[in-house]
Design a protein around this motif. Sequence first.
Motif, PDB file in Angstrom:
ATOM      1  N   ALA A 117      -4.986 -22.802 -34.845  1.00  0.00           N
ATOM      2  CA  ALA A 117      -3.567 -23.164 -34.236  1.00  0.00           C
ATOM      3  C   ALA A 117      -3.233 -22.024 -33.419  1.00  0.00           C
ATOM      4  O   ALA A 117      -2.291 -22.304 -32.540  1.00  0.00           O
ATOM      5  N   GLY A 118      -3.579 -20.904 -33.529  1.00  0.00           N
ATOM      6  CA  GLY A 118      -3.211 -19.647 -32.675  1.00  0.00           C
ATOM      7  C   GLY A 118      -3.359 -19.997 -31.243  1.00  0.00           C
ATOM      8  O   GLY A 118      -4.474 -20.693 -30.826  1.00  0.00           O
ATOM      9  N   GLN A 137      -0.243 -27.812 -36.670  1.00  0.00           N
ATOM     10  CA  GLN A 137       0.612 -26.878 -37.255  1.00  0.00           C
ATOM     11  C   GLN A 137       1.606 -26.588 -36.141  1.00  0.00           C
ATOM     12  O   GLN A 137       1.201 -25.947 -35.002  1.00  0.00           O
ATOM     13  N   GLN A 170       3.339 -21.627 -35.991  1.00  0.00           N
ATOM     14  CA  GLN A 170       2.216 -20.769 -36.562  1.00  0.00           C
ATOM     15  C   GLN A 170       3.030 -19.659 -37.593  1.00  0.00           C
ATOM     16  O   GLN A 170       3.279 -18.508 -37.294  1.00  0.00           O
ATOM     17  N   GLY A 230       1.608 -18.991 -40.602  1.00  0.00           N
ATOM     18  CA  GLY A 230       0.733 -18.012 -41.454  1.00  0.00           C
ATOM     19  C   GLY A 230      -0.674 -18.687 -42.019  1.00  0.00           C
ATOM     20  O   GLY A 230      -0.474 -20.219 -41.717  1.00  0.00           O
ATOM     21  N   THR A 231      -1.559 -18.224 -42.239  1.00  0.00           N
ATOM     22  CA  THR A 231      -2.858 -18.965 -42.726  1.00  0.00           C
ATOM     23  C   THR A 231      -2.662 -19.904 -43.901  1.00  0.00           C
ATOM     24  O   THR A 231      -3.324 -21.120 -43.870  1.00  0.00           O
ATOM     25  N   GLY A 240      -8.178  -7.580 -43.776  1.00  0.00           N
ATOM     26  CA  GLY A 240      -7.635  -7.610 -45.128  1.00  0.00           C
ATOM     27  C   GLY A 240      -8.607  -6.722 -45.981  1.00  0.00           C
ATOM     28  O   GLY A 240     -10.091  -7.154 -45.903  1.00  0.00           O
ATOM     29  N   GLU A 289      -3.601  -7.181 -46.814  1.00  0.00           N
ATOM     30  CA  GLU A 289      -3.639  -7.108 -45.463  1.00  0.00           C
ATOM     31  C   GLU A 289      -3.243  -5.608 -45.205  1.00  0.00           C
ATOM     32  O   GLU A 289      -2.682  -5.029 -45.688  1.00  0.00           O
ATOM     33  N   ASN A 323     -12.016  -8.773 -46.106  1.00  0.00           N
ATOM     34  CA  ASN A 323     -12.256 -10.210 -45.943  1.00  0.00           C
ATOM     35  C   ASN A 323     -12.593 -10.783 -44.720  1.00  0.00           C
ATOM     36  O   ASN A 323     -12.141 -10.366 -43.622  1.00  0.00           O
TER      37      ASN A 323
HETATM   38  C1  UD1 Z   1      -6.946 -13.045 -41.617  1.00  0.00           C
HETATM   39  C2  UD1 Z   1      -6.919 -12.620 -43.080  1.00  0.00           C
HETATM   40  C3  UD1 Z   1      -7.584 -11.112 -43.082  1.00  0.00           C
HETATM   41  C4  UD1 Z   1      -9.231 -11.275 -42.717  1.00  0.00           C
HETATM   42  C5  UD1 Z   1      -9.066 -11.814 -41.429  1.00  0.00           C
HETATM   43  C6  UD1 Z   1     -10.421 -11.984 -40.907  1.00  0.00           C
HETATM   44  C7  UD1 Z   1      -4.881 -13.675 -43.605  1.00  0.00           C
HETATM   45  C8  UD1 Z   1      -3.621 -13.552 -44.038  1.00  0.00           C
HETATM   46  N1  UD1 Z   1      -5.402 -12.577 -43.138  1.00  0.00           N
HETATM   47  O1  UD1 Z   1      -6.108 -12.099 -40.767  1.00  0.00           O
HETATM   48  O2  UD1 Z   1      -7.415 -10.810 -44.637  1.00  0.00           O
HETATM   49  O3  UD1 Z   1      -9.565  -9.871 -42.850  1.00  0.00           O
HETATM   50  O4  UD1 Z   1      -8.409 -13.025 -41.116  1.00  0.00           O
HETATM   51  O5  UD1 Z   1     -10.439 -12.326 -39.472  1.00  0.00           O
HETATM   52  O6  UD1 Z   1      -5.224 -14.855 -43.593  1.00  0.00           O
HETATM   53  N2  UD1 Z   1      -3.896 -19.329 -37.805  1.00  0.00           N
HETATM   54  C9  UD1 Z   1      -3.314 -20.603 -37.711  1.00  0.00           C
HETATM   55  N3  UD1 Z   1      -2.265 -20.547 -38.080  1.00  0.00           N
HETATM   56  C10 UD1 Z   1      -1.356 -19.797 -38.494  1.00  0.00           C
HETATM   57  C11 UD1 Z   1      -1.815 -18.378 -38.489  1.00  0.00           C
HETATM   58  C12 UD1 Z   1      -3.307 -18.089 -38.158  1.00  0.00           C
HETATM   59  O7  UD1 Z   1      -4.036 -21.664 -37.483  1.00  0.00           O
HETATM   60  O8  UD1 Z   1      -0.014 -20.035 -38.715  1.00  0.00           O
HETATM   61  C13 UD1 Z   1      -5.363 -19.243 -37.426  1.00  0.00           C
HETATM   62  C14 UD1 Z   1      -5.397 -18.671 -36.384  1.00  0.00           C
HETATM   63  O9  UD1 Z   1      -5.735 -19.278 -35.008  1.00  0.00           O
HETATM   64  C15 UD1 Z   1      -6.783 -17.821 -36.424  1.00  0.00           C
HETATM   65  C16 UD1 Z   1      -6.843 -17.466 -37.962  1.00  0.00           C
HETATM   66  O10 UD1 Z   1      -5.841 -18.390 -38.543  1.00  0.00           O
HETATM   67  O11 UD1 Z   1      -7.877 -18.498 -35.984  1.00  0.00           O
HETATM   68  C17 UD1 Z   1      -6.678 -16.149 -38.447  1.00  0.00           C
HETATM   69  O12 UD1 Z   1      -5.438 -15.820 -38.281  1.00  0.00           O
HETATM   70  P1  UD1 Z   1      -4.843 -14.538 -37.753  1.00  0.00           P
HETATM   71  O13 UD1 Z   1      -3.343 -14.363 -37.951  1.00  0.00           O
HETATM   72  O14 UD1 Z   1      -5.598 -13.816 -36.830  1.00  0.00           O
HETATM   73  O15 UD1 Z   1      -5.246 -13.610 -39.233  1.00  0.00           O
HETATM   74  P2  UD1 Z   1      -5.816 -12.173 -38.969  1.00  0.00           P
HETATM   75  O16 UD1 Z   1      -4.554 -11.156 -39.044  1.00  0.00           O
HETATM   76  O17 UD1 Z   1      -6.920 -11.906 -38.429  1.00  0.00           O
END
Ligand code: UD1
Length: 457
Positions: free
Chosen positions: A10-11, A72, A75, A77-78, A139, A154, A169
């Motif tokens: 979604a990012g 979503q 955004q 969070g994951t 993480g 994190e 992670n």
């Molecule tokens: C995340 C992990 C981290 C891991 C890393 C690996 C979490 C909290 N942390 O961190 O432990 O080491 O990935 O790359 O999960 N996304 C959405 N919607 C949101 C937020 C994110 O779809 O609301 C998607 C983003 O587009 C992206 C992915 O999820 O593809 C990861 O999100 P991001 O915010 O980049 O997490 P990291 O900080 O990389």
Amino acid sequence: MDLAAVILAAGKGTRMNSKLPKVLHPVCGSPMLSYVIDAVTGAGVNQVVVVAGYAAELVSRAVEGKAEVVIQAEQLGTAHALIQAEPCLKNFSGSLLVLCGDTPLIEAGTLAKLVDQHQSAGVAATVLTAEVADPTGYGRVIRDGEGRVLKIIEEKDASPAEELVREVNTGIYCFKADGLFDVLKQIIPANAQGEYYLTDAISIYAGRGQDVGVVVIQNPKEFAGINDRVQLAGAEQYLRGLVLDDLMRTGVTVIDPPSTFVGRGVSVGRDTVLHPFTFIEGKTIIGEDCIIGPGARLVDAIVGNGAVIQNSLIIESIIGDKCTIGPFAYLRPGTKLGQGVKVGDFVEIKKSLIGDGSKVPHLSYVGDATVGKKVNIGAGTITCNYDGKSKYPTIIGDGAFIGSNTNLVAPVEVGSKAVTGAGSTITKNIPAGALGVERAKQIMVNHWASKKKNGNI
Ligand code: UD1
Ligand code: CA
């Protein structure tokens, strides 16, 4: 056992500095998201859900027929992203792979191994982790004295001691679908970024006394996420290397891998040689014993065995065995060459059939033409196939000889073994075996040179 996958995408990918959503940026010719979809499909997944947000319509279009898309809108969070997939997985109770859309290097085999270990251990969650030299940005995986995973922290929330942990992670997990969404809904955004962290699901399971599985990835390159265009170029180079390695192992010579670009969907036969500055793209298929390049670009082309193609551009064309093309030929869509055809320098061919053994050696344009076998098309021949409104066909029979600098004004037909005089503009059909010539009579002015010298002209 049933296996589904959710891909978080979604990012916007702010650091790409692009109008295009990050996951649609191509790597070796295909959007990065398509690699992730191929990897999960290769691991045995039969239902794929993509969580899209930024430019969701574009993402939907790109994955049509391969994945369902949920939106979503914000955004947060994951964990919040994964919750959006719940409606698609209502009746699903198997194993659920969760990964991100920006990790195009992940391999099906690695995911299959993750799923396998997850299922055989019978745990609720399994994390794919990696031991890295520099854990910055990831993480950290926190284990207890017996090696059991307690949580993922994190970087922004980590204590100095936690920051030193080098097991990270990868953001790739396998969950038991049953009960997962209840766990996700317990997650609160009590962290430095104010986000709903999917990683908190791990501490919830661990806190309940449930074992969390871990699979340590063998090749840390595979989980590298792409955040900017420098990393995009790195992924491109890495994947291109893998494609070329595969080709070389199956018997293709690649003279200079760093300057050779071959897409994933391409196939090349044994003992074919790829010279530098060659680009082979799309669904191109090349036979055995060909010499391709230097400086060739082929897009969605089919090439037989023993062809030689130098410094040329070939798009959506079919080339028979033992043809020689170039240097500097341009074959446009719909071109089909029989066997042993020669297309030489500065020749453009569009939507034409050229029969076995025919030659178009130099400086010609052939469009909308059907050319028979063993035809010779002299230098500078032009098919005048367009009158400003419509395109018209040119037909040239077997064994015909088209004199140099002939204009063939279509629609027009040259019979088999017919000949055109050099420099003719042919507007009428030429019967088989006849000569068609159209040019003004030559005039001689005697002593012209000396008259000019003496100022008498
Ligand atoms: C995340 C992990 C981290 C891991 C890393 C690996 C979490 C909290 N942390 O961190 O432990 O080491 O990935 O790359 O999960 N996304 C959405 N919607 C949101 C937020 C994110 O779809 O609301 C998607 C983003 O587009 C992206 C992915 O999820 O593809 C990861 O999100 P991001 O915010 O980049 O997490 P990291 O900080 O990389
Ligand atoms: Ca990331």
